[in-house]
Enzyme design. Structure first.
Site, PDB file in Angstrom:
ATOM      1  N   GLU A  47      -4.950   7.235  -4.921  1.00 15.21           N
ATOM      2  CA  GLU A  47      -5.943   6.602  -5.790  1.00 15.21           C
ATOM      3  C   GLU A  47      -7.363   6.926  -5.348  1.00 15.21           C
ATOM      4  OE1 GLU A  47      -4.373   3.415  -2.918  1.00 15.21           O
ATOM      5  OE2 GLU A  47      -3.572   5.109  -4.025  1.00 15.21           O
ATOM      6  N   ARG A  83       1.535   3.156   8.788  1.00 16.03           N
ATOM      7  CA  ARG A  83       2.051   1.788   8.745  1.00 16.03           C
ATOM      8  C   ARG A  83       3.538   1.726   8.396  1.00 16.03           C
ATOM      9  NH1 ARG A  83      -2.993   2.245   7.074  1.00 16.03           N
ATOM     10  NH2 ARG A  83      -2.356   2.485   4.913  1.00 16.03           N
TER      11      ARG A  83
END
Length: 174
Positions: free
Chosen positions: A96, A59
């Site tokens: 994460e 992205r």
């Protein structure tokens, strides 16, 4: 000013349970808001000189290439393993929700180049920290970091210090 939070889609439990993914495809498909987003980032970095925009897969390519075009400078992709055709350098990082590795062509930037890193999201800072490592291995200097979304509760900005970070949207909680 556009309220991007009303446009960015939240996708619960993607890519795994417990993660609330911030989907920017709902932003980039809207031409007026996408243009405003790019214009805002340009304005935030106006007056600064960069040699390259480095966009992080995938992205970051969307926003980074648009910024590089508007700035009249080169765009350098940072990719996952096996995606770049020539000799690369690599850096490993934790996210994460797991581990990953990033690659950059060994000849992507010249020593002493001033670089703007662009991605869609700053969470824990692992992906961008690995990108900083790649740029610095090649002798480049981080002039700034621009993201659309910052998950402030994960404190990624602190991990990237002393590099300056600009974000357009902040989420203070999940």
């Amino acid at each position: 000013m556009t309220d991007y939070k009303k446009i960015i889609r939240n996708v619960p439990d993607f890519p795994k349970s417990g993660i609330n993914f911030k989907d920017i495809t709902t932003l980039v498909k809207r031409p007026i808001e996408f243009k405003q987003c790019i214009d805002e980032l340009l304005q935030k970095f106006s007056g600064q000189k960069f040699d390259y925009v480095v966009g992080i897969e995938s992205r970051g390519f969307i926003f980074g290439s648009a910024l590089a075009y508007q700035m009249g400078i080169g765009f350098v992709p940072v990719r996952k393993p096996g995606k770049l055709p020539a000799a690369t350098i690599s850096a490993t990082y934790d996210l994460e929700y797991g581990k990953n590795e990033l690659h950059m062509h060994k000849d992507a930037i010249e020593k002493g180049s001033r670089v703007l890193i662009v991605d869609d999201l700053l969470a824990t800072g692992g992906t961008i920290a690995a990108t900083c490592e790649l740029i610095e291995k090649l002798g480049g200097h981080i002039g700034g970091i621009g993201v659309i979304i910052e998950l402030t509760f994960l404190q990624g900005r602190q991990r990237l210090a002393p590099h300056p970070v600009i974000s357009l949207v902040q989420y203070d909680k999940e």
